[in-house]
Design a protein around this motif. Sequence first.
Motif, PDB file in Angstrom:
ATOM      1  N   LYS A 281     -42.919  -6.799  12.878  1.00  0.00           N
ATOM      2  CA  LYS A 281     -43.370  -7.469  14.096  1.00  0.00           C
ATOM      3  C   LYS A 281     -42.655  -6.895  15.322  1.00  0.00           C
ATOM      4  CE  LYS A 281     -43.806 -11.990  16.295  1.00  0.00           C
ATOM      5  NZ  LYS A 281     -43.472 -13.423  16.227  1.00  0.00           N
ATOM      6  N   GLY A 285     -44.896  -4.939  17.502  1.00  0.00           N
ATOM      7  CA  GLY A 285     -45.335  -5.992  18.407  1.00  0.00           C
ATOM      8  C   GLY A 285     -45.540  -5.541  19.840  1.00  0.00           C
ATOM      9  N   ILE A 291     -49.458  -6.616  15.484  1.00  0.00           N
ATOM     10  CA  ILE A 291     -49.297  -7.541  14.366  1.00  0.00           C
ATOM     11  C   ILE A 291     -50.310  -7.226  13.264  1.00  0.00           C
ATOM     12  CG2 ILE A 291     -49.356  -9.972  13.682  1.00  0.00           C
ATOM     13  CD1 ILE A 291     -47.004  -9.179  15.448  1.00  0.00           C
ATOM     14  N   GLU A 326     -49.720 -17.890  15.709  1.00  0.00           N
ATOM     15  CA  GLU A 326     -48.839 -17.963  16.887  1.00  0.00           C
ATOM     16  C   GLU A 326     -49.207 -16.907  17.920  1.00  0.00           C
ATOM     17  OE1 GLU A 326     -44.973 -17.536  15.247  1.00  0.00           O
ATOM     18  OE2 GLU A 326     -44.766 -19.657  14.678  1.00  0.00           O
ATOM     19  N   ASN A 327     -49.798 -15.812  17.456  1.00  0.00           N
ATOM     20  CA  ASN A 327     -50.210 -14.746  18.371  1.00  0.00           C
ATOM     21  C   ASN A 327     -51.677 -14.889  18.802  1.00  0.00           C
ATOM     22  OD1 ASN A 327     -48.066 -12.354  18.715  1.00  0.00           O
ATOM     23  ND2 ASN A 327     -47.781 -13.327  16.715  1.00  0.00           N
ATOM     24  N   LYS A 328     -52.197 -16.101  18.664  1.00  0.00           N
ATOM     25  CA  LYS A 328     -53.511 -16.487  19.188  1.00  0.00           C
ATOM     26  C   LYS A 328     -54.704 -15.896  18.433  1.00  0.00           C
ATOM     27  CE  LYS A 328     -51.654 -17.021  23.873  1.00  0.00           C
ATOM     28  NZ  LYS A 328     -51.782 -16.613  25.294  1.00  0.00           N
ATOM     29  N   ILE A 407     -53.780 -10.531  23.815  1.00  0.00           N
ATOM     30  CA  ILE A 407     -52.411 -10.872  23.427  1.00  0.00           C
ATOM     31  C   ILE A 407     -51.449 -10.005  24.223  1.00  0.00           C
ATOM     32  CG2 ILE A 407     -50.762 -10.935  21.516  1.00  0.00           C
ATOM     33  CD1 ILE A 407     -53.173 -11.164  19.650  1.00  0.00           C
ATOM     34  N   GLU A 410     -45.466  -7.682  23.217  1.00  0.00           N
ATOM     35  CA  GLU A 410     -44.085  -8.132  23.251  1.00  0.00           C
ATOM     36  C   GLU A 410     -43.178  -6.983  23.687  1.00  0.00           C
ATOM     37  OE1 GLU A 410     -42.894  -9.909  19.625  1.00  0.00           O
ATOM     38  OE2 GLU A 410     -44.625 -11.245  19.506  1.00  0.00           O
TER      39      GLU A 410
END
Length: 634
Positions: A281, A285, A291, A326-328, A407, A410
């Motif tokens: 991740k 990410g 992901i 969690e990452n939509k 998204i 990150e």
Amino acid sequence: MQSWQKFIKSFKISWLENLICFGSLSVLTLLPFVELILRQFKMTIPGSNFLIIHFFLVAAFFAAMLTAKSRDHISITAVQYIKNEKIKSVLFFICTIISVFLLCILAWNCISFIKYALMGRRIGIFTDQMFAVVIPLGFAVIAIRFIMGLKGARKRAIAIISVLLGCVAALPAIAKIIWGFEPPEPFFSWVNFLYDTAFIARIPAIIFLIIAGLAGMPVFAAIGGIAMIMFQASGREPEVAAIQIYSALTDTDIIAIPLFTLTGFFLSESKAGERLVRTFKIFFGWMPGGIIIATVIICAFFTSFTGASGVTILALGGILFTILSENKYSERFSIGMLTSAGSTGLMFPPSLPIILVASSSNTILHFMNVPIKYNIIHYFIGAIIPGIILVAAMIITGYALSAKVKIPAEKFIFKDAVHSLKESFFEILLPIILVLGYFSGILTLVEVSAVSVIYVVIVEVFIKKDISIGGIPGVFKKAVPIIGGILAILAMAKALSYAFIDSGVPDTFTLWMQNTVSSRIVFLLLLNVVLLLLGCVMDIFSAILVLLPLVVPLGHAYGIDPLHLGIIFVINLEAGFLTPPVGMNLFLASYRFNKPFMKICSYVLPFLLVRLIVVLLVTYLPWLSTWLVTLFIN
């Protein structure tokens, strides 16, 4: 004195079985590893190969016995989903009676095998006959456990009658054990009568066993029964099937199967998955959709060791679903991807299906007197490009289906990346060590599998401490049903392969196919369809072992490279796991994510369609499977 009495009262036979099974698997792990160490000093253990293959034989049959106790022997999966309990109960009873009858015959045949076919080779205090006793013992115990699984005195009484009938049908073996090759009258006439009966009834009996197999009879019993009928119908001695069973379970390459299975279960029972998820991740990410890449790679990693994508769904499905959510990513997308991604690992070392396909194909070609061109390493190499294409296809499909999901990438934090890499370093190092050790020729396949078990035990038990020392037997216990189920089928499948080739069935079938289908392209398309359907209702190991004896001769007749044929087998059967209405992974995903079966089917459909496109590419572009291998051979 009281402590001994307490121990005797609490003692259960399963303790002894577990001790022998786990002890034999431990010997299989430690002995090749010690041999590897001693080889560096130009030393060796006298008779080590003899001990390794015979402890493997013991482990295989005790695992099969324990698998029978837990009722986990592999059967056709479609029958498990019949909703009418009365029909299921009747089918279960009939299949049990037939299995007990056949196992009784097998047990007697194996006693004849021990008396007449083994030479009594000795290493120290051990002889091959001492180890081989486990074969009839195993079949007898499995039969008893099948009987004990029946509910009601009446059903058990009928099962006992089937044992007596099995003893009658095993008269050729019993007479030979008592009197040798010329039993006195009237036994000689009765033996001839049984051989004549087998010849007359062979076709309806085989059809009946095929139907029983489809009705839920354990696959190993069905194919073993078919093999015995074919041998007896052709006038073969009673121990011929046992010879092939013994040969299959004393094959050094196959020893890797239980050891890699153990490796996979140690990984899945530890927190290795969580550490790898965190690492991937962080490293992916920062990329849009990173992901997705991490999910596919992690699923492939785990499945490559367990050989069962269903284990990956159950072990990693929860944590990966949480991260995707969690990452939509939508529920539809997340479940569809997780259900589809696991089986990609079957194309990469140390894939158990690849080992099986390579070993079985070479055995069949040997029976056909066809020169063997490839070894297991070549099959692993041949699967690399198709595997990479499959992984890339899953990732690209994931990107396309989630394109609307915005998204934010990150931020890559170097400090966090170093920390996560440090945490998962040992797990990431494992496949690197194994691949380099095996492909460089430094380690044999057995040594690689032994090193993998010892490595994960050291890492997960002593370094990471995810699994306690007392928890090690629990990991063995979870792995045993897969080990016992696979090896029982493998042993019977070799007997069936020999029976097919000995009776000329592949030659007849090949001639008929060539007269019916002249085009190789059409043949490959038909093969795709058959494998897809077979993958729906059978696990990959059963499908490989049951169908290969017919397909390898066909492939040879149509001029298809055996390595290319093997890769087609694996990648095609993988797709069957995802094919409605009975694909195994669809049911496992329904159970794991607590969603209706039809919803799971709709979630998986886009990934399945892409996978079928990859199957066609691999089927009709043979160089995808053979090009890398030619670099090594030439």
